[in-house]
Scaffold this motif. Structure first.
Motif, short mmCIF file in Angstrom:
data_model
loop_
_atom_site.label_atom_id
_atom_site.label_comp_id
_atom_site.label_asym_id
_atom_site.label_seq_id
_atom_site.Cartn_x
_atom_site.Cartn_y
_atom_site.Cartn_z
N SER A 1 70.65 31.88 27.00
CA SER A 1 72.07 32.03 27.35
C SER A 1 72.81 32.83 26.28
N ALA A 2 72.51 32.55 25.02
CA ALA A 2 73.15 33.28 23.93
C ALA A 2 72.77 34.76 23.97
N MET A 3 71.51 35.04 24.30
CA MET A 3 71.08 36.44 24.37
C MET A 3 71.72 37.16 25.56
N GLU A 4 71.89 36.44 26.66
CA GLU A 4 72.57 37.04 27.81
C GLU A 4 74.01 37.39 27.46
N ARG A 5 74.66 36.54 26.68
CA ARG A 5 76.00 36.84 26.21
C ARG A 5 76.04 38.18 25.48
N VAL A 6 75.17 38.34 24.49
CA VAL A 6 75.26 39.54 23.66
C VAL A 6 74.86 40.79 24.43
N ARG A 7 73.98 40.65 25.40
CA ARG A 7 73.66 41.81 26.23
C ARG A 7 74.89 42.25 27.02
N ARG A 8 75.67 41.29 27.47
CA ARG A 8 76.91 41.64 28.17
C ARG A 8 77.94 42.24 27.21
N TYR A 9 77.93 41.79 25.98
CA TYR A 9 78.84 42.38 24.99
C TYR A 9 78.49 43.86 24.75
N VAL A 10 77.20 44.14 24.70
CA VAL A 10 76.77 45.53 24.51
C VAL A 10 77.17 46.37 25.73
N VAL B 1 74.23 38.15 15.70
CA VAL B 1 73.95 36.81 16.20
C VAL B 1 73.96 35.87 15.00
N GLU B 2 74.99 35.06 14.90
CA GLU B 2 75.17 34.22 13.72
C GLU B 2 74.29 32.97 13.76
N ALA B 3 73.74 32.64 12.61
CA ALA B 3 73.08 31.38 12.31
C ALA B 3 71.87 31.02 13.17
N PRO B 4 70.90 31.95 13.36
CA PRO B 4 69.61 31.50 13.88
C PRO B 4 68.99 30.54 12.88
N THR B 5 68.30 29.53 13.37
CA THR B 5 67.85 28.46 12.48
C THR B 5 66.35 28.47 12.19
N THR B 6 65.60 29.32 12.86
CA THR B 6 64.15 29.35 12.66
C THR B 6 63.66 30.79 12.54
N MET B 7 62.48 30.93 11.97
CA MET B 7 61.87 32.26 11.89
C MET B 7 61.56 32.78 13.29
N GLU B 8 61.22 31.89 14.19
CA GLU B 8 60.94 32.32 15.57
C GLU B 8 62.17 32.97 16.19
N GLU B 9 63.34 32.35 16.01
CA GLU B 9 64.56 32.95 16.55
C GLU B 9 64.86 34.28 15.88
N LEU B 10 64.71 34.34 14.57
CA LEU B 10 64.95 35.60 13.87
C LEU B 10 64.08 36.73 14.42
N ARG B 11 62.83 36.41 14.71
CA ARG B 11 61.90 37.43 15.21
C ARG B 11 62.19 37.81 16.66
N ARG B 12 62.66 36.86 17.44
CA ARG B 12 62.87 37.12 18.87
C ARG B 12 64.13 37.92 19.15
N ILE B 13 65.17 37.72 18.37
CA ILE B 13 66.46 38.33 18.67
C ILE B 13 66.40 39.85 18.82
N PRO B 14 65.76 40.59 17.91
CA PRO B 14 65.76 42.05 18.06
C PRO B 14 65.17 42.55 19.38
N GLY B 15 64.22 41.82 19.92
CA GLY B 15 63.64 42.24 21.19
C GLY B 15 64.52 41.94 22.39
N GLU B 16 65.56 41.16 22.19
CA GLU B 16 66.45 40.75 23.27
C GLU B 16 67.74 41.55 23.36
N VAL B 17 68.06 42.29 22.31
CA VAL B 17 69.38 42.92 22.21
C VAL B 17 69.24 44.44 22.12
N PRO B 18 69.78 45.19 23.09
CA PRO B 18 69.65 46.65 23.10
C PRO B 18 70.74 47.35 22.29
#
Length: 276
Positions: A144-153, A162-179
């Motif tokens: 849901s958070a990633m869908e938000r930022v895609r709409r922002y773009v 994207v503020e305050a990811p809490t895990t390395m997994e989230e840190l790694r995933r975010i770049p692939g989700e945001v254009p």
């Protein structure tokens, strides 16, 4: 990064961009917590001084825009006139709070899209960069958070934070989700794992914020000196930890200002002589 003096130091060392942190300005310039207490004029005042002190591009932290849609228009216009290169606007409710604090709330996606539309209107045809920040990761599921930022773009944001990811997994995933170009925040002791900038760049992040580091290191050094002064009645035990006198004057370009004073006096003397 907080304050004109630190900005000059960062430029001299070789950094390429400055972030005028809302939390840092609230803490250092006003002695207040990052709970949305200070407003447009306080932030604009310090940010303007940072812009004028350095030739580096400055990202201005404008929190939620300080009100409704028309407030966002006014805010972005004011910061653009101050000469910032970018504005960061976020989707928290107003007043906001630090992204690494508990108790955050976010507005609807629709309300944030209105903020972004207002920011885009305010920048007109200028090259001002709009950086959209979301704090939704703490309140919604990852998708849901990633869908938000895609709409922002899609709505015109040039970059995303994207503020305050809490895990390395989230840190790694975010770049692939945001254009869009991505900003990441490294807060020592905060919710996000601390990762070297080279690794962050490999993940796909383009700007890493260390918005707390200069302020907190200065606080630690100042406390140590003040404690020694209080305990011993002098600074002899810590004088080696102080910036040398000459370095202090160089940081504020004392010689340049003195040379300018001499030049103006010389020019005025020449005018006086020619008129006598």
């Amino acid at each position: 990064m907080v304050g004109p003096l630190y900005a000059r130091m960062a430029e001299e060392i070789g950094f390429r961009v400055l972030f005028a942190t809302g939390a840092g300005i609230a803490n250092e310039a006003y002695g207040l917590p990052d709970l949305g207490v200070i407003g447009l004029r306080e932030m604009l005042d310090v940010t303007t001084r940072i812009v004028r002190s350095s030739s580096l591009p400055v990202i201005a932290d404008i929190d939620t825009g300080y009100g409704g849609t028309l407030n966002v228009v006014h805010t972005v216009r004011e910061f653009a006139l101050a000469g910032v290169a970018a504005v960061q606007i976020e989707d928290q409710t107003h007043p906001k709070r630090c992204g690494h604090f508990a108790g955050k709330q976010v507005v609807s996606t629709g309300e944030m899209l209105e903020r972004l539309a207002a920011a885009d209107e305010a920048r007109g045809g200028s090259d001002l960069v709009i950086l959209a920040r979301t704090d939704a990761l703490a309140l919604e599921d990852f998708d849901s958070a990633m869908e938000r930022v895609r709409r922002y773009v899609a709505a015109g944001a040039d970059a995303v934070f994207v503020e305050a990811p809490t895990t390395m997994e989230e840190l790694r995933r975010i770049p692939g989700e945001v254009p869009a170009p991505l900003v990441v925040n490294m807060v020592e002791g905060g919710r996000t794992p601390i990762v070297p900038t080279a690794e962050l760049n490999e993940m796909g992040y383009r700007i890493a914020l260390y918005a707390n580091s200069a302020l907190r290191s200065a606080m630690a050094a100042t406390r140590k000196v003040l404690e020694s002064l209080h305990a011993t009645g002098g600074t002899a035990e810590v004088v080696d930890q102080l910036v040398p006198w000459a370095d202090r004057q160089a940081a504020v370009d004392l010689e340049g200002w003195l040379a300018l004073d001499d030049e103006i006096s010389s020019r005025a003397s020449g005018f006086a002589a020619s008129g006598s």
